[in-house]
Design a protein around this motif. Sequence first.
Motif, short mmCIF file in Angstrom:
data_model
loop_
_atom_site.label_atom_id
_atom_site.label_comp_id
_atom_site.label_asym_id
_atom_site.label_seq_id
_atom_site.Cartn_x
_atom_site.Cartn_y
_atom_site.Cartn_z
N ASP A 259 0.80 -1.22 0.00
CA ASP A 259 0.00 0.00 0.00
C ASP A 259 0.84 1.27 0.00
O ASP A 259 0.31 2.38 0.02
N GLN A 260 2.16 1.12 -0.05
CA GLN A 260 3.03 2.29 -0.17
C GLN A 260 3.48 2.54 -1.60
O GLN A 260 4.09 3.57 -1.89
N LEU A 261 3.18 1.62 -2.50
CA LEU A 261 3.78 1.67 -3.83
C LEU A 261 2.97 2.51 -4.81
O LEU A 261 1.75 2.62 -4.71
N ARG A 262 3.67 3.07 -5.75
CA ARG A 262 3.10 3.98 -6.75
C ARG A 262 3.41 3.43 -8.13
O ARG A 262 4.57 3.30 -8.51
N ILE A 263 2.35 3.10 -8.88
CA ILE A 263 2.52 2.55 -10.23
C ILE A 263 2.12 3.60 -11.26
O ILE A 263 1.04 4.20 -11.16
N LEU A 264 2.97 3.81 -12.26
CA LEU A 264 2.66 4.67 -13.39
C LEU A 264 2.34 3.80 -14.60
O LEU A 264 2.65 2.60 -14.62
N PRO A 265 1.73 4.38 -15.63
CA PRO A 265 1.44 3.58 -16.84
C PRO A 265 2.72 3.09 -17.51
O PRO A 265 3.79 3.69 -17.36
N TYR A 266 2.59 1.97 -18.22
CA TYR A 266 3.67 1.49 -19.08
C TYR A 266 3.10 1.47 -20.50
O TYR A 266 2.30 0.61 -20.86
N ASN A 267 3.49 2.46 -21.28
CA ASN A 267 2.87 2.72 -22.58
C ASN A 267 3.58 1.97 -23.71
O ASN A 267 4.67 1.41 -23.53
N ARG A 268 2.93 1.97 -24.90
CA ARG A 268 3.43 1.22 -26.05
C ARG A 268 3.63 2.12 -27.26
O ARG A 268 2.85 3.07 -27.47
N VAL A 269 4.65 1.80 -28.06
CA VAL A 269 4.84 2.41 -29.37
C VAL A 269 5.09 1.30 -30.38
O VAL A 269 5.69 0.28 -30.04
N VAL A 270 4.62 1.50 -31.61
CA VAL A 270 4.80 0.48 -32.66
C VAL A 270 5.46 1.11 -33.88
O VAL A 270 5.24 2.28 -34.20
N ARG A 271 6.25 0.29 -34.57
CA ARG A 271 7.07 0.81 -35.67
C ARG A 271 6.30 0.98 -36.98
O ARG A 271 6.68 1.78 -37.83
N ASP A 272 5.23 0.22 -37.17
CA ASP A 272 4.47 0.31 -38.42
C ASP A 272 3.03 -0.08 -38.16
O ASP A 272 2.69 -0.56 -37.09
N LEU A 273 2.19 0.13 -39.16
CA LEU A 273 0.75 -0.15 -39.04
C LEU A 273 0.36 -1.41 -39.77
O LEU A 273 -0.80 -1.58 -40.16
N ASN A 274 1.31 -2.30 -40.00
CA ASN A 274 1.04 -3.60 -40.63
C ASN A 274 0.41 -3.43 -42.01
O ASN A 274 -0.51 -4.14 -42.39
N GLY A 275 0.94 -2.44 -42.76
CA GLY A 275 0.48 -2.23 -44.14
C GLY A 275 -0.75 -1.34 -44.26
O GLY A 275 -1.15 -1.04 -45.39
N LEU A 276 -1.32 -0.92 -43.17
CA LEU A 276 -2.52 -0.06 -43.22
C LEU A 276 -2.13 1.41 -43.29
O LEU A 276 -1.11 1.82 -42.73
N THR A 277 -2.95 2.21 -43.96
CA THR A 277 -2.79 3.66 -43.89
C THR A 277 -3.35 4.13 -42.54
O THR A 277 -4.14 3.42 -41.91
N PRO A 278 -2.97 5.33 -42.08
CA PRO A 278 -3.55 5.83 -40.83
C PRO A 278 -5.08 5.83 -40.84
O PRO A 278 -5.71 5.47 -39.84
N GLN A 279 -5.69 6.21 -41.97
CA GLN A 279 -7.14 6.24 -42.04
C GLN A 279 -7.73 4.82 -41.96
O GLN A 279 -8.70 4.58 -41.24
N ASP A 280 -7.13 3.91 -42.70
CA ASP A 280 -7.61 2.52 -42.65
C ASP A 280 -7.46 1.94 -41.25
O ASP A 280 -8.33 1.21 -40.76
N PHE A 281 -6.35 2.28 -40.60
CA PHE A 281 -6.11 1.78 -39.25
C PHE A 281 -7.19 2.30 -38.29
O PHE A 281 -7.75 1.54 -37.50
N LEU A 282 -7.50 3.58 -38.36
CA LEU A 282 -8.53 4.14 -37.49
C LEU A 282 -9.88 3.48 -37.73
O LEU A 282 -10.65 3.24 -36.79
N GLU A 283 -10.19 3.21 -38.98
CA GLU A 283 -11.46 2.55 -39.29
C GLU A 283 -11.51 1.16 -38.68
O GLU A 283 -12.56 0.73 -38.16
N ARG A 284 -10.40 0.45 -38.71
CA ARG A 284 -10.36 -0.88 -38.11
C ARG A 284 -10.46 -0.78 -36.58
O ARG A 284 -11.13 -1.59 -35.94
N VAL A 285 -9.79 0.21 -35.99
CA VAL A 285 -9.86 0.40 -34.54
C VAL A 285 -11.31 0.64 -34.11
O VAL A 285 -11.76 0.14 -33.09
#
Length: 424
Positions: A259-285
Amino acid sequence: MPLIIPFAGLRPGAEHAAEVAAPPYDVMSASEARAMVQGRPASFLHISRAEVDLPEGTDPYAEAVYAKARENLERLRAEGILRQDPSPRYYVYRLSLGEHRQTGLVAAASVEAYRAGRIRRHELTRPAKEQDRVRQISALNAQTGPVFLAYRAAAAIDKRLQAVSERPPALDISAPDGIRHQLWSIDDGDEIAAFGQAVEALERLYIADGHHRAAAAARVAETRRNADAGGPSGERTRNGDRIHSEDSDHFLAVLFAHDQLRILPYNRVVRDLNGLTPQDFLERVAEAYRVEPSTQPVAPTARGEVGLYLAGRWSRLSLAPERIPANDPIGRLDVSLLHEQLIAPLLDIHDPRRDERIDFVGGSRGLAGLSTRVDSGEMAAAFSLPATRMDDLLAVADADALMPPKSTWFEPKLADGLVSHLFD
């Protein structure tokens, strides 16, 4: 075998502590480490990141790096900057950052208890990083980076820690990142016994941070136990390494109440969109998430929410409640939800432990640490997550289950160099 035992730590005197103390070896890049050691010949980074003393571009896993680390450790001992205490003991270690404060017990934890599951893990390790720690421990004949352990808060331990911390500390320094580190030495026999009994009464301990260090310590212990040494415990083999001893059956650890510990987020970054354009990716999301554009960086706090930084813009992603399993301690984790609902099906990244297309950014880097890597062109998209809850971590570990890799970022971080555990 008891959960913990005291040990004779290797540590700097008060006059050298500020110069020696260093951030954990794995929270910085090679270039950052090189900058940190400029004008600091006693910095522990000369041991934990010894490539800083070799030509730029040196492979951090090269044999020369481990040899240099051993040379630097021997140098700091020869110069009297690092000195070993004359008898086994425990230490009390307090971390303070702003209004946050946590106080823990430094001890040598049992490898046998780790193998038996009484010291619980919650993540798998990355093979390359684990092997790196094996080689580092073997080269130094010591453990220099503590494993960060948690226990369910226990009054018998916490009251004793508080009592010790009311005395003048042996070390008291403030690091450049604003973290204050204080250390007390416990060398009274009765007090040592009382701490040992209080910890032994715990049902189990939990690895909060340092899975690679713990796994590496277990491997080193097994190797030394199985070695064809040709002599009694503690003698040297023909190649100069020490064989099995009680020291190598334990690993350096710091124990804190959960109960003394403090956890922060552990975020993610990715190198590519697996062949999708940003717009196509958003539509799939949008097939799984509600997508809301945001004019501000997104720092989600609710379960099932994710921030997405893509093509220079932030969006808030909200997962439909029916997609969040209620009674699955692993499946309901936000890191699991992001992986199962988006990263695996859309980006075809199925093993984040080994896939080089994904990387992880600790919460101390802030949201700018995400957008900068995308804007530079290094990464294609970034995901900000809520922090994992401590109760979720304990639930997963109690179920003898495993979280996805890089699920938790504990802050403040323990310093390297304030206490090390030698095998001789």
